[in-house]
Enzyme design. Structure first.
Site, PDB file in Angstrom:
ATOM      1  N   HIS A   1      39.791  33.673  32.539  1.00 25.94           N
ATOM      2  CA  HIS A   1      39.908  35.094  32.886  1.00 25.94           C
ATOM      3  C   HIS A   1      38.654  35.614  33.587  1.00 25.94           C
ATOM      4  O   HIS A   1      38.226  36.729  33.357  1.00 25.94           O
ATOM      5  CB  HIS A   1      40.202  35.895  31.605  1.00 25.94           C
ATOM      6  CG  HIS A   1      40.451  37.362  31.843  1.00 25.94           C
ATOM      7  ND1 HIS A   1      41.414  37.823  32.721  1.00 25.94           N
ATOM      8  CD2 HIS A   1      39.860  38.473  31.317  1.00 25.94           C
ATOM      9  CE1 HIS A   1      41.414  39.150  32.713  1.00 25.94           C
ATOM     10  NE2 HIS A   1      40.480  39.564  31.883  1.00 25.94           N
TER      11      HIS A   1
ATOM     12  N   ASP B   1      45.320  39.546  35.255  1.00 26.01           N
ATOM     13  CA  ASP B   1      45.377  38.597  36.367  1.00 26.01           C
ATOM     14  C   ASP B   1      46.821  38.417  36.845  1.00 26.01           C
ATOM     15  O   ASP B   1      47.089  38.310  38.046  1.00 26.01           O
ATOM     16  CB  ASP B   1      44.807  37.235  35.949  1.00 26.01           C
ATOM     17  CG  ASP B   1      43.390  37.350  35.417  1.00 26.01           C
ATOM     18  OD1 ASP B   1      42.630  38.192  35.925  1.00 26.01           O
ATOM     19  OD2 ASP B   1      43.053  36.601  34.470  1.00 26.01           O
TER      20      ASP B   1
END
Length: 336
Positions: free
Chosen positions: A198, A171
């Site tokens: 996530h 990310d």
């Protein structure tokens, strides 16, 4: 001219892509080394000078991957282990990276049902053989698999919250890359702290804390946030449903492993987002959370607060928290 340049490159000492200081003896295991993430991850770890021994395990293919990777001209030793050699693979290991399981090309429920038991069983083996190891969880859904590892180790009486990490680095990598594209700058100037979890709405990029990110507004901002949150879908679609983000995830996994190894090796000021046991939102029943974490000789050294958030980021955080709580509780229930 090209031939001479190529010859110089080939004749030069082997280059490495990672930062290094004085090296401790560090054995790293990859559990799931034969898979789409595991193979490139193993190659990248072979290239990390802070890894002195690499132990590759999978239910199939790991000895072959190990033989292949072992030919790379860096100093670390590599050994592969077959399906019935998990305990041997974990002996003396300081860091365990877990990309094992199936990729995200199914529903999240199916993904959970498949990967939860795999991660639980691997965690039980780590707790039995190398209880002091630092565990890096890549297997999705990370929001649930990290609590599964924690619960499994707690049952074995060996859980150390300083030693367990959900790898959310992809990310962070995507945020830097995508913001760099929007702002017309190098990703190195577009570093973004990404907090929360996530998956999808639990991913909260703090764009306002970067000088280039804070100038992104309106529809461009909304599209950028969505792309960071759902970048994995972009890859699944491009691969026609035949796979997910394996190469970029391997890169992100190796990048986080190197940060941890630098911290374990005594380097000061190593700070990166990661999903850990955290006090930040524990009063809301959310005891795992990704935020900037300082890494040190015993793993988690310090969990940093989020800092100042924009109004948009506050809304993203409010959407993140209930979803993240559900994901965490699902993992805990699996090992209850």
């Amino acid at each position: 001219m090209f031939a001479r340049s190529a010859a110089r490159i080939l004749a030069a000492p082997s280059t490495r892509f990672f930062s290094a200081s004085a090296v401790n003896q560090t054995k790293v295991a990859v559990l799931g080394a034969g898979g789409g993430i595991g193979q490139p991850l193993s190659l990248l770890l072979k290239n990390d000078p802070l890894v002195t021994s690499l132990s590759l395990y999978d239910i199939r293919g790991a000895p072959g991957v190990a033989a292949d990777v072992s030919h790379v001209d860096t100093g670390s030793e590599v050994k592969g282990y077959a399906a019935d050699q998990l305990d041997q693979a974990l002996e003396g290991v300081k860091v365990v990276v877990i990309p094992a399981g199936v990729p995200r090309k199914m529903t999240r429920d199916d993904l959970f049902n498949t990967n939860a038991s795999i991660v639980r069983d691997l965690a039980a083996a780590v707790g039995r053989v190398s209880p002091d190891a630092h565990i890096l969880v890549i297997s999705n859904p990370v929001n649930s698999t990290v609590p599964i590892v924690a619960g499994t180790l707690e049952k074995a009486g060996v859980f150390n919250p300083r030693h367990l990490f959900g790898v959310t680095t992809l990310d962070v990598v995507r945020a830097a890359r995508f913001l760099g594209e929007v702002a017309g700058v190098s990703p190195s100037e577009a570093r973004v702290t990404v907090v929360g979890g996530h998956s999808g709405p639990t991913i909260v990029p703090l764009l306002s804390q970067n000088q280039h990110g804070k100038s992104v507004t309106g529809e461009v901002y909304n599209k950028l946030v969505h792309r960071i949150q759902y970048g994995g879908d972009e890859v699944v679609k491009a691969k026609d449903g035949a796979g997910s983000a394996t190469l970029s995830m391997a890169y992100a996994g190796a990048k986080f492993a190197n940060a941890l190894l630098r911290g374990l090796n005594g380097e000061k000021g190593v700070v990166t987002p990661t999903f850990v046991k955290s006090p930040l939102f524990a009063d809301q029943g959310i005891d795992f959370f990704a935020s900037n974490v300082e890494l040190g000789p015993d793993g988690v050294e310090k969990i940093h607060p989020l800092g100042e958030l924009s109004a948009e980021e506050q809304k993203l955080l409010e959407a993140c928290l209930p979803e993240l709580k559900k994901n965490i509780e699902k993992g805990k229930a699996f090992v209850a």
